[in-house]
Design an enzyme around this catalytic site. Structure first.
Site, mmCIF file in Angstrom:
data_model
loop_
_atom_site.group_PDB
_atom_site.id
_atom_site.type_symbol
_atom_site.label_atom_id
_atom_site.label_comp_id
_atom_site.label_asym_id
_atom_site.label_seq_id
_atom_site.Cartn_x
_atom_site.Cartn_y
_atom_site.Cartn_z
ATOM 1 N N LYS A 99 0.828 -1.208 0.000
ATOM 2 C CA LYS A 99 0.000 0.000 0.000
ATOM 3 C C LYS A 99 0.863 1.259 0.000
ATOM 4 C CE LYS A 99 -1.757 1.658 3.954
ATOM 5 N NZ LYS A 99 -1.524 3.127 4.049
ATOM 6 N N ASN A 100 1.925 1.252 0.814
ATOM 7 C CA ASN A 100 2.740 2.451 0.974
ATOM 8 C C ASN A 100 3.638 2.733 -0.229
ATOM 9 O OD1 ASN A 100 1.625 2.934 3.478
ATOM 10 N ND2 ASN A 100 3.248 1.866 4.589
ATOM 11 N N ARG A 108 -4.512 11.376 3.145
ATOM 12 C CA ARG A 108 -3.553 12.470 3.016
ATOM 13 C C ARG A 108 -2.819 12.432 1.682
ATOM 14 N NH1 ARG A 108 -3.472 11.805 8.668
ATOM 15 N NH2 ARG A 108 -3.382 13.763 9.805
ATOM 16 N N CYS A 111 -5.390 8.213 9.515
ATOM 17 C CA CYS A 111 -5.518 7.472 10.768
ATOM 18 C C CYS A 111 -5.109 8.335 11.950
ATOM 19 C CB CYS A 111 -4.648 6.210 10.722
ATOM 20 S SG CYS A 111 -5.382 4.862 9.778
ATOM 21 N N ASP A 168 4.446 -0.208 12.090
ATOM 22 C CA ASP A 168 3.248 -0.936 11.675
ATOM 23 C C ASP A 168 3.285 -2.407 12.075
ATOM 24 O OD1 ASP A 168 2.014 1.255 10.548
ATOM 25 O OD2 ASP A 168 2.818 0.906 8.550
ATOM 26 N N VAL A 170 8.080 6.241 16.494
ATOM 27 C CA VAL A 170 7.723 6.804 15.190
ATOM 28 C C VAL A 170 6.463 7.662 15.275
ATOM 29 C CG1 VAL A 170 7.169 6.271 12.782
ATOM 30 C CG2 VAL A 170 8.835 4.863 14.025
#
Length: 456
Positions: free
Chosen positions: A40-41, A114, A138, A328, A350
């Protein structure tokens, strides 16, 4: 209807999720094989990069997740033609007719994402202007866009804040700049890369993020004609070029999703083969997984994660930027740590507000305390800012079924794992948020033998 529920329903609806809550009968080990596709990133940023090319691009291994559909909609309202390719997970992106979009159209497609902020550099190059609405995402910590705006200003953009959003222009074009990040931010590094590749002159970025997803974005941009070098001291140099072409690329796998299913296998005493997962990008996770007591087998086409029997062991984890332990990864793994024999510590460095998900775990019987102090081996930037960014997990405990409300993407998957592990029945609400980053997670739960009903 609260905004969290609206976000969840909208995210789930984008991928055809019929319902926003799931009732799970826990205590069943997850066993079987599932597949993970592109990260996804990375995928969403590679889709934005297509705007920079003068010809069409082909992106393969694209997951059917809500965030991908958001970016697809944003590209389409900006005139990019996006079509499905001949093979599953293939997208064709033609930017030949890029145009400005109305703020209302951008807002309607973006929702709480975003991602629009990363459209700005490419659109300034193509059109000389860009618009973005207010941005969400989020609720896991402070992610201000001011730094993105400062970066764009240094390239020569003029930023005007309006009641409806932000308008940017580049009356004199964009020019290379010298930049240094106070923290290796992934989003800021992406912003610099997508803006610098066609800026006039040389850009030097110090303190850059070097995550695998960043490196894959650099691979894509180099295929398009960019000149980018990466030094060992987190310095990235970009020589701007006047023209870029389209690309053809297969996305790297989603290591966050792979780690989440690995944690689910461990917490449920299960055995899950994650097809598509690779060892190099998961090296740090695999070390911790083994220390906790999990076992894995590396294969050419994936990784098998399983609970080998015996008690789980407590660990101390400090999240960090790559090549450290990813933020994550900690949330899904915390559920397994609640079953470990002893005291585990997770020091989050983070995001400063990532332990809100533990409230629901405590309601289910976990013993997790969160603290403002840095409980890891070294202080971090949150230590003096009064944030609950360290967690002490005391085990072992047996979780009990409960009603849970998903707070965010990774926390939501952690709640799924907790419900799958718990004795009795749990109802997890707002599960649509999970579809932002987990492709077909309902189908995958079925494949793994979970006992549940999707409702709402």
């Amino acid at each position: 209807m609260n905004s969290l529920l609206q976000d969840a329903q909208a995210a789930g609806a984008r991928v055809g999720l019929k319902g926003d809550r799931i009732t799970i009968n826990g205590g069943i080990p997850l066993r079987g094989r599932i597949e993970v596709r592109g990260a996804k990133n990375f995928v969403t940023k590679a889709m934005v990069a297509a705007i920079l090319g003068e010809g069409p691009s082909v992106l393969r291994n694209v997951p059917d997740i809500s965030d991908v559909r958001v970016v697809r909609g944003l590209l389409e309202v900006h005139g990019v033609k996006v079509t499905d390719g001949a093979e599953e997970g293939e997208l064709l992106l033609d930017p030949s007719a890029v145009e400005s979009a109305h703020m209302a159209d951008i807002d309607a497609h973006a929702g709480s994402s975003r991602i629009p902020i990363l459209f700005c550099g490419p659109l300034l190059h193509r059109l000389g202007e860009a618009f973005i609405p207010d941005l969400g995402g989020c609720r896991i910590g402070d992610r201000p866009i001011d730094y993105h705006l400062d970066v764009l200003r240094k390239f020569g953009a003029v930023v005007d804040k309006l009641p409806s959003g932000i308008r940017m222009s580049a009356p004199n074009g964009l020019h290379g700049a010298k930049l240094e990040l106070p923290y290796p931010s992934v989003g800021a590094t992406e912003q610099v890369l997508l803006t610098a590749v066609r800026a006039d002159g040389i850009t030097e970025l110090r303190g850059a993020a070097i995550e695998p997803e960043i490196m894959d974005l650099i691979n894509v941009l180099q295929k398009m004609g960019a000149i980018i070098s990466v030094d060992t001291d987190r310095v990235i140099r970009i020589e701007g070029v006047k023209k870029l072409v389209g690309y053809s690329h297969t996305a790297l796998f989603d290591r966050n999703e792979a780690a989440s299913w690995a944690a689910a296998a461990l917490a449920t005493n299960g055995d899950i083969y994650v097809g598509g997962a690779r060892q190099p990008e998961m090296l740090t996770f695999l070390n911790v997984f083994r220390k906790v007591g999990g076992a894995f087998e590396i294969h050419d086409d994936g990784i098998r994660f399983f609970h080998p029997g015996g008690p789980l062991k407590p660990v101390i984890i400090e999240t960090d930027v790559h090549p450290g332990f990813m933020t994550d990864w900690q949330q899904p793994l915390v559920v397994a740590l609640a079953k470990a024999e002893g005291v585990s510590i997770v020091h989050e460095t983070v995001y400063e507000q990532r332990f809100g998900f533990t409230d629901a775990l405590n309601d289910m019987g976990a013993k997790i305390q969160v603290h403002k102090e840095c409980l890891g081996g070294h202080p971090c930037r949150f230590g003096q800012r009064n944030f609950n960014h360290s967690a002490v997990i005391m085990g072992p405990v047996e979780l009990k079924g409960a009603d849970i409300e998903v707070p965010d993407l990774r926390g939501g998957f952690s709640h799924l794992i907790a419900a799958l592990t718990a004795e009795g029945r749990s109802t997890v609400s707002n599960v649509g948020i999970i579809s932002r980053g987990y492709e077909n997670f309902i189908t995958k739960l079925q494949l793994l033998g979970a006992d549940f009903v999707l409702e709402g």
